[in-house]
Design an enzyme around this catalytic site. Structure first.
Site, PDB file in Angstrom:
ATOM      1  N   LYS A 140       0.834  -1.213   0.000  1.00  0.00           N
ATOM      2  CA  LYS A 140       0.000   0.000   0.000  1.00  0.00           C
ATOM      3  C   LYS A 140       0.861   1.252   0.000  1.00  0.00           C
ATOM      4  O   LYS A 140       0.656   2.165  -0.784  1.00  0.00           O
ATOM      5  CB  LYS A 140      -0.905   0.051   1.247  1.00  0.00           C
ATOM      6  CG  LYS A 140      -1.860  -1.096   1.381  1.00  0.00           C
ATOM      7  CD  LYS A 140      -2.729  -0.951   2.626  1.00  0.00           C
ATOM      8  CE  LYS A 140      -1.969  -1.007   3.948  1.00  0.00           C
ATOM      9  NZ  LYS A 140      -1.322  -2.292   4.234  1.00  0.00           N
ATOM     10  N   ARG A 169      -9.629   1.176   8.275  1.00  0.00           N
ATOM     11  CA  ARG A 169      -9.206  -0.182   8.575  1.00  0.00           C
ATOM     12  C   ARG A 169     -10.281  -0.957   9.297  1.00  0.00           C
ATOM     13  O   ARG A 169     -10.081  -2.117   9.621  1.00  0.00           O
ATOM     14  CB  ARG A 169      -7.998  -0.090   9.511  1.00  0.00           C
ATOM     15  CG  ARG A 169      -6.738  -0.678   8.957  1.00  0.00           C
ATOM     16  CD  ARG A 169      -5.693  -0.466  10.028  1.00  0.00           C
ATOM     17  NE  ARG A 169      -4.541  -1.236   9.778  1.00  0.00           N
ATOM     18  CZ  ARG A 169      -3.469  -0.773   9.135  1.00  0.00           C
ATOM     19  NH1 ARG A 169      -3.452   0.431   8.646  1.00  0.00           N
ATOM     20  NH2 ARG A 169      -2.425  -1.553   8.994  1.00  0.00           N
ATOM     21  N   ARG A 203      11.713  -6.158   4.784  1.00  0.00           N
ATOM     22  CA  ARG A 203      11.498  -4.708   4.657  1.00  0.00           C
ATOM     23  C   ARG A 203      12.480  -3.950   5.548  1.00  0.00           C
ATOM     24  O   ARG A 203      12.763  -4.326   6.675  1.00  0.00           O
ATOM     25  CB  ARG A 203      10.077  -4.328   5.057  1.00  0.00           C
ATOM     26  CG  ARG A 203       9.929  -2.798   5.128  1.00  0.00           C
ATOM     27  CD  ARG A 203       8.516  -2.320   5.156  1.00  0.00           C
ATOM     28  NE  ARG A 203       7.739  -2.892   6.230  1.00  0.00           N
ATOM     29  CZ  ARG A 203       6.436  -2.752   6.329  1.00  0.00           C
ATOM     30  NH1 ARG A 203       5.764  -2.089   5.404  1.00  0.00           N
ATOM     31  NH2 ARG A 203       5.798  -3.303   7.340  1.00  0.00           N
ATOM     32  N   ARG A 241      11.271  -2.589  10.978  1.00  0.00           N
ATOM     33  CA  ARG A 241      10.272  -1.918  11.819  1.00  0.00           C
ATOM     34  C   ARG A 241       9.972  -2.767  13.049  1.00  0.00           C
ATOM     35  O   ARG A 241       9.972  -3.995  12.963  1.00  0.00           O
ATOM     36  CB  ARG A 241       8.989  -1.733  10.996  1.00  0.00           C
ATOM     37  CG  ARG A 241       8.571  -0.298  10.889  1.00  0.00           C
ATOM     38  CD  ARG A 241       7.509  -0.107   9.836  1.00  0.00           C
ATOM     39  NE  ARG A 241       6.243  -0.741  10.157  1.00  0.00           N
ATOM     40  CZ  ARG A 241       5.172  -0.660   9.370  1.00  0.00           C
ATOM     41  NH1 ARG A 241       5.239  -0.004   8.220  1.00  0.00           N
ATOM     42  NH2 ARG A 241       4.049  -1.233   9.705  1.00  0.00           N
ATOM     43  N   ARG A 298      -0.879  -9.209  13.080  1.00  0.00           N
ATOM     44  CA  ARG A 298      -1.419  -8.166  12.193  1.00  0.00           C
ATOM     45  C   ARG A 298      -2.250  -8.770  11.069  1.00  0.00           C
ATOM     46  O   ARG A 298      -3.265  -8.204  10.673  1.00  0.00           O
ATOM     47  CB  ARG A 298      -0.272  -7.324  11.616  1.00  0.00           C
ATOM     48  CG  ARG A 298       0.318  -6.359  12.644  1.00  0.00           C
ATOM     49  CD  ARG A 298       1.695  -5.876  12.263  1.00  0.00           C
ATOM     50  NE  ARG A 298       1.721  -5.095  11.053  1.00  0.00           N
ATOM     51  CZ  ARG A 298       2.821  -4.843  10.350  1.00  0.00           C
ATOM     52  NH1 ARG A 298       3.983  -5.324  10.759  1.00  0.00           N
ATOM     53  NH2 ARG A 298       2.768  -4.116   9.272  1.00  0.00           N
TER      54      ARG A 298
HETATM   55  P1  AP5 Z   1       4.909  -1.662   1.874  1.00  0.00           P
HETATM   56  O1  AP5 Z   1       4.618  -0.778   0.692  1.00  0.00           O
HETATM   57  O2  AP5 Z   1       5.690  -1.104   2.988  1.00  0.00           O
HETATM   58  O3  AP5 Z   1       3.545  -2.346   2.360  1.00  0.00           O
HETATM   59  P2  AP5 Z   1       2.324  -1.756   3.176  1.00  0.00           P
HETATM   60  O4  AP5 Z   1       1.087  -2.373   2.579  1.00  0.00           O
HETATM   61  O5  AP5 Z   1       2.383  -0.285   3.263  1.00  0.00           O
HETATM   62  O6  AP5 Z   1       2.623  -2.465   4.562  1.00  0.00           O
HETATM   63  P3  AP5 Z   1       2.561  -1.907   6.042  1.00  0.00           P
HETATM   64  O7  AP5 Z   1       3.256  -2.889   6.907  1.00  0.00           O
HETATM   65  O8  AP5 Z   1       2.980  -0.488   6.101  1.00  0.00           O
HETATM   66  O9  AP5 Z   1       1.053  -2.025   6.291  1.00  0.00           O
HETATM   67  P4  AP5 Z   1       0.366  -2.045   7.595  1.00  0.00           P
HETATM   68  O10 AP5 Z   1      -1.017  -1.864   7.071  1.00  0.00           O
HETATM   69  O11 AP5 Z   1       0.541  -3.219   8.461  1.00  0.00           O
HETATM   70  O12 AP5 Z   1       1.090  -0.899   8.440  1.00  0.00           O
HETATM   71  P5  AP5 Z   1       0.712   0.596   8.756  1.00  0.00           P
HETATM   72  O13 AP5 Z   1       1.940   1.374   8.820  1.00  0.00           O
HETATM   73  O14 AP5 Z   1      -0.408   1.046   7.892  1.00  0.00           O
HETATM   74  O15 AP5 Z   1       5.619  -2.978   1.309  1.00  0.00           O
HETATM   75  C1  AP5 Z   1       6.044  -4.018   2.188  1.00  0.00           C
HETATM   76  C2  AP5 Z   1       7.414  -4.552   1.756  1.00  0.00           C
HETATM   77  O16 AP5 Z   1       7.282  -5.202   0.501  1.00  0.00           O
HETATM   78  C3  AP5 Z   1       8.475  -3.460   1.561  1.00  0.00           C
HETATM   79  O17 AP5 Z   1       9.715  -3.971   1.934  1.00  0.00           O
HETATM   80  C4  AP5 Z   1       8.435  -3.188   0.053  1.00  0.00           C
HETATM   81  O18 AP5 Z   1       9.672  -2.706  -0.395  1.00  0.00           O
HETATM   82  C5  AP5 Z   1       8.096  -4.561  -0.503  1.00  0.00           C
HETATM   83  N1  AP5 Z   1       7.281  -4.517  -1.709  1.00  0.00           N
HETATM   84  C6  AP5 Z   1       6.289  -3.641  -2.012  1.00  0.00           C
HETATM   85  N2  AP5 Z   1       5.747  -3.919  -3.209  1.00  0.00           N
HETATM   86  C7  AP5 Z   1       6.399  -5.013  -3.676  1.00  0.00           C
HETATM   87  C8  AP5 Z   1       6.286  -5.809  -4.864  1.00  0.00           C
HETATM   88  N3  AP5 Z   1       5.370  -5.539  -5.825  1.00  0.00           N
HETATM   89  N4  AP5 Z   1       7.109  -6.875  -5.002  1.00  0.00           N
HETATM   90  C9  AP5 Z   1       8.020  -7.178  -4.032  1.00  0.00           C
HETATM   91  N5  AP5 Z   1       8.195  -6.461  -2.893  1.00  0.00           N
HETATM   92  C10 AP5 Z   1       7.388  -5.393  -2.720  1.00  0.00           C
HETATM   93  O19 AP5 Z   1       0.141   0.428  10.225  1.00  0.00           O
HETATM   94  C11 AP5 Z   1       0.975   0.032  11.297  1.00  0.00           C
HETATM   95  C12 AP5 Z   1       0.152  -0.053  12.568  1.00  0.00           C
HETATM   96  O20 AP5 Z   1      -0.406   1.244  12.873  1.00  0.00           O
HETATM   97  C13 AP5 Z   1      -1.059  -0.975  12.539  1.00  0.00           C
HETATM   98  O21 AP5 Z   1      -0.701  -2.304  12.827  1.00  0.00           O
HETATM   99  C14 AP5 Z   1      -1.938  -0.333  13.607  1.00  0.00           C
HETATM  100  O22 AP5 Z   1      -1.515  -0.681  14.892  1.00  0.00           O
HETATM  101  C15 AP5 Z   1      -1.696   1.141  13.414  1.00  0.00           C
HETATM  102  N6  AP5 Z   1      -2.646   1.754  12.471  1.00  0.00           N
HETATM  103  C16 AP5 Z   1      -2.358   2.334  11.271  1.00  0.00           C
HETATM  104  N7  AP5 Z   1      -3.484   2.778  10.667  1.00  0.00           N
HETATM  105  C17 AP5 Z   1      -4.506   2.462  11.506  1.00  0.00           C
HETATM  106  C18 AP5 Z   1      -5.928   2.635  11.454  1.00  0.00           C
HETATM  107  N8  AP5 Z   1      -6.528   3.208  10.380  1.00  0.00           N
HETATM  108  N9  AP5 Z   1      -6.676   2.189  12.488  1.00  0.00           N
HETATM  109  C19 AP5 Z   1      -6.091   1.611  13.557  1.00  0.00           C
HETATM  110  N10 AP5 Z   1      -4.775   1.399  13.682  1.00  0.00           N
HETATM  111  C20 AP5 Z   1      -3.983   1.815  12.672  1.00  0.00           C
HETATM  112 MG    MG Z   2       2.740   1.074   4.851  1.00  0.00          MG
END
Ligand code: AP5
Ligand code: MG
Length: 214
Positions: free
Chosen positions: A13, A88, A127, A160, A171
């Site tokens: 994402k 979410r 990552r 991370r 997660r």
């Molecule tokens: P990346 O682009 O980083 O993936 P992502 O979908 O952004 O993954 P996140 O871990 O950031 O998602 P998340 O939803 O768990 O975390 P968030 O920060 O939102 O890609 C992942 C890896 O793959 C990278 O190494 C990248 O280089 C690689 N990659 C990408 N595309 C690729 C491809 N096509 N091929 C190969 N490799 C590839 O949330 C973290 C925490 O915050 C949550 O757990 C929660 O506690 C809290 N939080 C955030 N938002 C909310 C909300 N709305 N409500 C409640 N809690 C929330």
């Molecule tokens: Mg992310």
């Protein structure tokens, strides 16, 4: 253009949202990035969020919704924005719709980046995120030019805190229980688009651009 990025943790994402924001000149709003910045700065919000994030749980809706509702009313969001990691939960989605209706606006696209669970654990373990600017890399598929150093700002890139395998499993469970229902929610609104996320990131982006239009 108002876009939501849906998808499991690690689906890509953030990777895609950054490119969409650059191409269409709209702000990239990642609730995860906002929470991590608050943790780094030691704010009250950061302290509250950290206890949930470290366990792989969701931060409570009331904290998260207030943050996003405030952000999307800023001047730079007038022509649209790309939401990454929000909504979410169904209550978050309903709160977003309610606020947009008050603003006489609506979401245009919900893009689901589809990646099976078995691919996720590998991606997260590999990552690396910059401690300074938040840029993300992957040790195999998207490596930094110099090992351990961010290409963009020269600071250190690290695993991370919530990317440890046991937290990733938690997660994923939370994703299936609380976030996946949003796919039906946006499908019934007629704005859902699914893209296959198990391809090189350039191909995923090309498909998203086809959906959004040049
Ligand atoms: P990346 O682009 O980083 O993936 P992502 O979908 O952004 O993954 P996140 O871990 O950031 O998602 P998340 O939803 O768990 O975390 P968030 O920060 O939102 O890609 C992942 C890896 O793959 C990278 O190494 C990248 O280089 C690689 N990659 C990408 N595309 C690729 C491809 N096509 N091929 C190969 N490799 C590839 O949330 C973290 C925490 O915050 C949550 O757990 C929660 O506690 C809290 N939080 C955030 N938002 C909310 C909300 N709305 N409500 C409640 N809690 C929330
Ligand atoms: Mg992310």
């Amino acid at each position: 253009m108002r876009i939501i990025m849906l998808g499991a943790p690690g689906a890509g994402k953030g990777t895609q949202a950054k490119q969409i924001a650059d191409k269409y000149q709209i702000p990239h709003i990642s609730t995860g990035d906002i929470f991590r910045m608050n943790i780094k700065e030691g704010t009250e919000l950061g302290k509250k969020a950290k206890t949930f994030m470290d366990q792989g749980a969701l931060v409570p809706d009331e904290l998260t919704v207030a943050l996003v509702v405030d952000r999307i009313q800023k001047e730079d969001c007038k022509n649209g924005f790309v939401l990454d990691g929000f909504p979410r939960t169904i209550p978050q989605a309903e709160a977003l719709d309610k606020k947009l209706a008050e603003m006489e606006e609506k979401m245009d696209y919900a893009i689901d980046v589809d990646v099976p669970d078995e691919n996720i654990v590998n991606r997260m373990g590999g990552r690396r995120a910059c401690v300074n600017c938040g840029s993300t890399y992957h040790i195999v598929s998207i490596p930094t030019k110099v090992e351990g150093i961010c290409d963009k700002c020269g600071n250190e890139v690290v695993l991370r805190d919530d990317d440890k395998p046991e937290t990733v499993q938690k997660r994923l469970k939370v994703y299936h229980e609380q976030t996946q229902p949003l796919i039906d929610y946006y499908n019934s609104q007629g704005i859902l688009k699914s893209v296959n996320g198990v391809r090189p990131m350039e191909d995923v982006f090309a498909e998203i651009v086809r959906i959004l239009g040049a």
